[in-house]
Design an enzyme around this catalytic site. Sequence first.
Site, short mmCIF file in Angstrom:
data_model
loop_
_atom_site.label_atom_id
_atom_site.label_comp_id
_atom_site.label_asym_id
_atom_site.label_seq_id
_atom_site.Cartn_x
_atom_site.Cartn_y
_atom_site.Cartn_z
N GLY A 1 0.81 -1.21 0.00
CA GLY A 1 0.00 0.00 0.00
C GLY A 1 0.84 1.26 0.00
CB CYS A 2 0.36 4.46 1.80
SG CYS A 2 -1.30 4.86 1.20
CB ALA A 3 4.24 1.11 3.78
#
Length: 371
Positions: free
Chosen positions: A137-139
């Site tokens: 995801g965003c990581a």
Amino acid sequence: MATLCRPAVSVPEHVITMQETLDLARTIHADHPQLPLALRLMENTGVQKRHLLRPIEETLRHDGFEVRNRIYEAEAKARVPAVIDRALEDAELRAQDIDVIVYVSCTGFMMPSLTAWLINTMDFRSDTRQIPIAQLGCAAGGAAINRAHDFCTAYPEANALIVACEFCSLCYQPTDLGVGNLLSNGLFGDGIAAAVMRGRGGTGVALERNGSYLVPETVDWIAYDVRSTGFHFKLDKRVPGTMEPLAPALMQLAGQHDWDATDLDFYIIHAGGPRILDDLSKYLKVPAEAFRFSRATLTEYGNIASAVVLDALRRLFDEGGVEDTARGLLAGFGPGITAEMSLGRWTVDDRVPDTASALVSDLVEETSRVG
């Protein structure tokens, strides 16, 4: 040390403002019992506008997961190469100079990965390594930087290309009425970013250390529920409070490097929302201004997932960078709850370009001959 050079960033041409988003929510979900809460949460994101892959009328229409994934693949192939070209140009390298491509995305799926298509169509060498990451995801923006750093540490002469391609609008689910999903409809935007990490030379952030941290017992706080209609975003109400356990992880990483995380020169942070940045400012004891690049990304583009960190770094470049050897922190947060963190110093490549060096050499030789 490997240097992360200036990122190139591109957002689609279709724009939706926050006011338009709120008006749509009031129209589409007029009878939703938690609509006032959802509207308040959207307004509090700090997002002013977002860029979408398709016009809003098409974005709101769901033609099925198969159709959406075909759109993802076609648009990625149409839009990513130009962003890569700019990143290579900014790093003063060619496709042939790249040894590994780290490709991150959580909004569509391809197998083979887009990396294989890029190698076949953009003059990358056939022995270019491929590292596609699809489930962070965003990581993943921070993870891509860290994996590129690991590679260039193992192979000091190597160059890595990082690509983040996120079309969050393709995950819009009109029948999913959970508050977390409604909030995501007003938070996420579309964007593409790419950056080169040079094993030798380059202007940017020379990375010195990286690390990861996973907050225990939070695996279901940010998640996808994968159904026949595609990816359904799940967001737990406790997510905004995750900086309290993550700030110590950032401080620990800096401490391992004999740095003080509360006293650095620049901070490039994934902006999941304003509460994340406010809390990080509080727990790291740094002024809110330290996160101005992340806030600007959130305001102008919304949360563009894994591309946020690269866009925030691009804004640091646009501001003129910082003093040579200035120390900084980069971090991406996402499902897990996971933090991907790195430390580095700003470095300016003052080497004479090869072309200029050749001209100087020719001039010296000619002068010697005349003398």
